[in-house]
Motif scaffolding. Structure first.
Motif, short mmCIF file in Angstrom:
data_model
loop_
_atom_site.label_atom_id
_atom_site.label_comp_id
_atom_site.label_asym_id
_atom_site.label_seq_id
_atom_site.Cartn_x
_atom_site.Cartn_y
_atom_site.Cartn_z
N MET A 745 -46.16 44.05 43.38
CA MET A 745 -45.85 44.64 44.54
C MET A 745 -45.50 45.92 44.56
SD MET A 745 -43.83 41.46 46.72
CE MET A 745 -43.73 42.36 47.96
N GLU A 746 -44.92 46.11 43.22
CA GLU A 746 -44.22 47.69 42.98
C GLU A 746 -44.08 47.76 41.68
OE1 GLU A 746 -40.08 50.11 44.40
OE2 GLU A 746 -40.31 47.96 44.86
N TYR A 747 -44.32 49.04 41.47
CA TYR A 747 -44.06 49.42 40.03
C TYR A 747 -42.71 50.29 39.89
CZ TYR A 747 -48.68 48.12 38.51
OH TYR A 747 -49.83 47.50 38.06
N LEU A 748 -41.95 49.77 38.68
CA LEU A 748 -40.74 50.60 38.49
C LEU A 748 -40.87 51.38 37.51
CD1 LEU A 748 -38.15 47.76 39.16
CD2 LEU A 748 -39.20 49.08 40.78
N GLN A 749 -40.73 52.77 37.68
CA GLN A 749 -41.03 53.91 36.50
C GLN A 749 -40.33 55.07 37.11
OE1 GLN A 749 -44.61 53.92 35.14
NE2 GLN A 749 -45.51 55.40 36.66
N THR A 750 -40.12 56.16 36.06
CA THR A 750 -39.67 57.36 36.65
C THR A 750 -40.60 58.39 37.59
OG1 THR A 750 -40.35 58.44 34.50
CG2 THR A 750 -38.07 57.45 34.66
N HIS A 751 -40.27 59.06 38.19
CA HIS A 751 -41.07 60.10 38.90
C HIS A 751 -41.15 61.39 38.07
CE1 HIS A 751 -40.12 58.03 42.95
NE2 HIS A 751 -41.11 57.29 42.47
#
Length: 910
Positions: A745-751
């Motif tokens: 549902m979502e990817y967690l990583q830095t922008h």
């Protein structure tokens, strides 16, 4: 001892009575014996010599012997009987003692001879009137009785003084009336039978005749005290009073009584050389002086007392005479003789000097039975029973009592006897008891103090009264609690070990914060072979939750690596890397074999159990609980965690052992600080996470692997708990080293361009899943995330199509699942949005979008984008795939006032 011999009457298994009767039907009374035989058992006390002198010639006063039962009144009266009835034998006896005692005045005492002697123990009620005694035993009595009876109308109620004088002139008489008060007080005094009045008048006649005609009548009576009417008539003529006070000289009284007792008891006491006695008792005497702090100026006098009192210690005789027998209904000398005779028969051969310690509570023959018969006091009998129970309590509570309390019987016996005393004299100090049990050899002071403390702590009727110890019938709560705690038989069910384990858990894991994070388990005594069966089911490994397990070892393992490695292999099938072993201080014994800890646990448990019986137990519960917890707080100073694992050969396992500076409830925190700061290697952890990311591994699988030892002899990565481990993975994510696929549902990583702290604040709330839900979360390398970085820019839709509705009228392509649009993506060409506006602005705009998720997650998302209450946004559109009419209506109600909205949707055809 020294060939001392008891008189024959005291040698049999059954002690003959020591009470003296002037006469009896068996002709064995004191006046029926030969004077020589009776005088042989008689010691010439000052009171006795005073009596002989008072009934001698040229004496003109009646004699009154005053004293309570057992002082020797009857014996003295029997001697006076023989002194007048057999003056020759009495003279020989007086001459003998004059030579023996070196006192020529004894031989000079004059004796009366030629008188008729009539003696009677009146308490036997053999005569109704006193004159009957004279008429029946005087040779001229029948004549006078007949003359009185023949007086006709002139006869009086009692014989007149003229008739009595006529009787005595025929033959002078000595009249001895023993137990006169007992007889007199038992007379009736009614109008029909005024016998007491008659006796009162007749004794007045006799006393006046004895005073005015001492050559015709010698009157001797015995009474218990001088306060009754029986004595008052005789008192009017100023009699000679013998009251067993030896002229008021206390030292002479004591000396007289001591010599009289020993002479009465033994055949040959005076033949034992003083030097032999001094040598025999030297050890006891020296220790008594030291322990009782006798000043040098008094020691010679005290030494003579020991010699004169032997085979009894003078302090024992004083104890019996001045405290024990005074405190009871005992009959003084009579009972004293019985008590001392029994004591010597059973203990005389075993002890160089007899003390209070020789009244053995376990042997009735040692004088105890005679003493209790004399006491006739139920309280003292009950106290003796309590004392015997205390002896049993000590033997049961102290496993090696024969070594730790070798004088148990003697000490308890001495303390019991001394506790019978009256008032503040009851009981004894430790030094006195030590003197009581000292024989020829001195007893080490330190050893005695330890022994006495052992006895006191394991007894429950010994009370501390100032410096004195005293037996009391009521129980001493503290002593009872300690005695119970030391009795192993009462805790054969292991309840004491269970209580100790509960207190260990409380001390380490009772704090609320600790209980939320840690599971503290006190392993049982048999922790190496059977660690789980004695524990509650909730504490067994299959019931463990995500809390960190701290296993408290009861003892320090020998060969720590081998023992703990084998234990992990045999008794823990999973999560072997999560366990912290809390170790006791080096050199500690097994907690469940540590007697001090067990006794405190038992006392604390029993005090709580008995707190309803007595409020004192509630106080003791708090006291013992505090003492136990204080010991437990200081018991543990190290912990061990697995460092390297070898399932096939546990002996090759290694453990990291770290010291602890914190105690009690701070121990878990101290363990985690040491693990985090000293044992956790971030580089190893990072390498493992990167390896998992390269394999797109599930986060749940990664965490489970971290809870197990690493294979192939690799160093284990310290397990810090699921929450901490997830946070550290998110830290790597914030650093841009890994990304997390959050359930598709979502990817967690830095922008791009986002610093670590900002990314950390944004990402930290994202990973709230726990347990098995983490199996749907995957760790990835950042390069594995779709290149769009979020949803593709939506294109203008020519017309709504079936398959979804939208706010804002854009029917663009649905976003890529799990996408997260990156800052900098090209703006989407959309018409006016639902919130109005023409899309034009003077400032550059950054397009942002998020895939379908819950409202709560969307709120978190806009906060992550830096959109605050005052931030201007434009071209806002919210896309809803499906909804019901009710949901749509509820949504429209919540839209803010003062704004305009455009609505486009696709309705399903009915």
């Amino acid at each position: 001892m020294l060939n001392l011999t008891l008189r024959e009457e005291f040698r049999g298994n059954r002690l003959k009575g020591t009470a003296i009767e002037l006469s009896n039907d068996k002709n064995t009374g004191a006046t029926q014996m030969a004077a020589e035989a009776f005088l042989q058992i008689t010691y010439p006390t000052r009171d006795l010599l005073k009596g002989i002198e008072a009934v001698g010639p040229n004496q003109g006063r009646p004699v009154v012997v005053i004293g309570e039962r057992g002082l020797g009144k009857s014996h003295l009266m029997a001697v006076l009987y023989h002194a007048v009835n057999d003056a020759a034998s009495t003279r020989v006896w007086l001459n003998h003692w004059a030579a023996t005692l070196g006192d020529p005045q004894i031989a000079k005492i004059a004796l009366r001879d030629g008188m008729q002697v009539i003696g009677e123990s009146l308490h036997r009620q053999r005569c109704k009137f006193l004159w009957d005694l004279l008429f029946d035993h005087h040779p001229h009595g029948a004549y006078i009785e007949g003359k009185w009876a023949g007086m006709g109308a002139a006869k009086t109620d009692i014989p007149s003084d003229q008739l009595i004088l006529e009787l005595l002139q025929h033959r002078p008489t000595m009249l001895l009336l023993d137990e006169f008060q007992t007889w007199y007080d038992g007379l009736t005094n009614s109008k029909q039978h005024p016998w007491k009045n008659w006796a009162f008048t007749f004794i007045q006649i006799l006393s006046e005749i004895a005073k005015e005609h001492p050559d015709l009548l010698v009157l001797v009576i015995s009474v218990r005290n001088g306060g009754g009417d029986a004595y008052q008539q005789v008192h009017r003529v100023n009699p000679v009073v013998i009251d067993f006070q030896a002229g008021g000289d206390a030292e002479r009284i004591q000396q007289d009584r001591r010599r009289m007792l020993l002479h009465r008891l033994f055949d040959n006491r005076r033949q034992i050389a003083a030097a032999s006695i001094e040598s025999l008792v030297a050890g006891h005497v020296a220790e008594s002086f030291r322990l009782l702090e006798v000043p040098p100026s008094e020691q010679e006098r005290k030494r003579r007392e020991f010699t004169e009192s032997w085979p009894y210690a003078p302090h024992l005789l004083r104890l019996l005479e001045e405290q024990v027998l005074v405190a009871t209904d005992a009959q003084e000398t009579r009972d004293m003789i019985r008590i001392l005779a029994n004591l010597y028969k059973t203990r005389g051969a075993a002890a160089p000097v007899l003390t209070a310690a020789d009244f053995r509570l376990d042997d009735d023959a040692s004088g105890i039975a005679a003493l209790l018969d004399s006491v006739s006091n139920e309280r003292h009998r009950a106290l003796r029973t309590k004392a015997r129970q205390n002896i049993i309590a000590v033997t049961e509570a102290v496993a090696d009592h024969a070594r730790r309390a070798p004088h148990l019987q003697e000490l308890v016996s001495a303390l019991w006897l001394r506790s019978i005393a009256v008032g503040n004299l009851a009981g004894a100090e430790g030094a006195t008891l030590q003197a009581d049990i000292t024989r020829s050899q001195a007893i080490d002071d330190n050893a005695f103090q330890v022994e006495l403390a052992t006895i006191v702590e394991n007894s429950f009727n010994i009370h501390q009264d100032g410096l004195r110890l005293v037996f009391r019938e009521e129980e001493n709560p503290r002593a009872k609690l300690r005695a119970c705690a030391r009795n192993d038989k009462l805790f054969a069910d292991g309840s004491d070990q269970a209580q100790l384990a509960r207190q260990i858990r409380y001390v380490i894991g009772s704090a609320d914060e600790v209980a939320k994070t840690f599971r503290v388990i006190a392993l049982p005594k048999a922790w190496q072979t059977d660690p789980w069966s004695a524990l509650d089911e909730a504490e067994r490994p299959e019931r463990w939750d995500e809390r960190l397990p701290i296993l408290v070892l009861p003892e320090e393992p020998d060969h720590l690596g081998l023992r703990l490695g084998r234990w992990l292999r045999d008794h823990l099938q999973k999560r072997r890397n999560t366990v912290r072993f809390l170790l006791p201080c080096s050199g500690s014994t097994n907690a469940f074999q540590d007697r001090d800890l067990l006794i405190l646990a038992r006392a604390e448990m029993k005090a709580q159990e008995w707190s309803g019986q007595n409020p004192e137990y509630k106080k003791l519960h708090s006291e013992f609980q505090a003492a136990l917890r204080d010991k437990l707080k200081k018991r543990f100073d190290r912990f061990a965690v697995l460092q390297r694992w070898n399932f096939a050969d546990p002996g090759q396992c290694t453990f990291s052992v770290e010291s602890l500076k914190k105690q009690g409830a701070q121990i878990p925190e101290g363990i985690e600080e040491a693990l985090t700061n000293d044992l956790f290697v971030p580089e190893d952890f990072e390498d493992l996470v990167l390896q998992a990311a390269s394999e797109n591994a599930a986060l749940g699988k990664l965490l489970r692997e971290l809870q197990e030892p690493r294979p192939a002899g690799q160093d284990c990565i310290a397990w810090l708990g699921e929450t901490t481990m997830k946070e550290r993975i998110l830290r790597l994510c914030a650093k841009g080293k890994v990304a997390i696929n959050l359930r598709g549902m979502e990817y967690l990583q830095t922008h791009p361009g986002e610093d670590e702290d900002t990314a950390w604040r944004r990402l930290r709330p994202k990973l709230s899943l726990t347990g098995r839900h983490l199996d749907d979360v995957f760790v990835m390398l950042p390069s594995a995330v779709p290149a769009t970085g979020g949803s593709t820019p939506p294109a203008p839709a020519p017309a709504p199509t079936s398959g979804g509705g939208s706010f804002g009228g854009d029917g663009g392509t649905p976003p890529v699942p799990g996408g997260d649009m990156f800052p900098g993506a090209p703006p989407a060409p959309t018409p006016e949005g639902i919130f109005g506006g023409d899309g034009s602005t003077a400032r550059p705009r950054i397009p942002l979008s998020n895939p379908a998720t819950s409202p709560l997650n969307l709120i978190g998302k806009i906060e992550g984008w830096g959109i605050g209450p005052a931030t201007k946004v434009a071209q806002v559109s919210i896309k809803i795939s499906t909804a019901t009419g009710a949901q749509l209506k509820e949504l429209l109600k919540k839209l803010p006032e003062g704004m305009t909205f455009e609505l486009n949707l696709e309705k399903e055809d009915d």
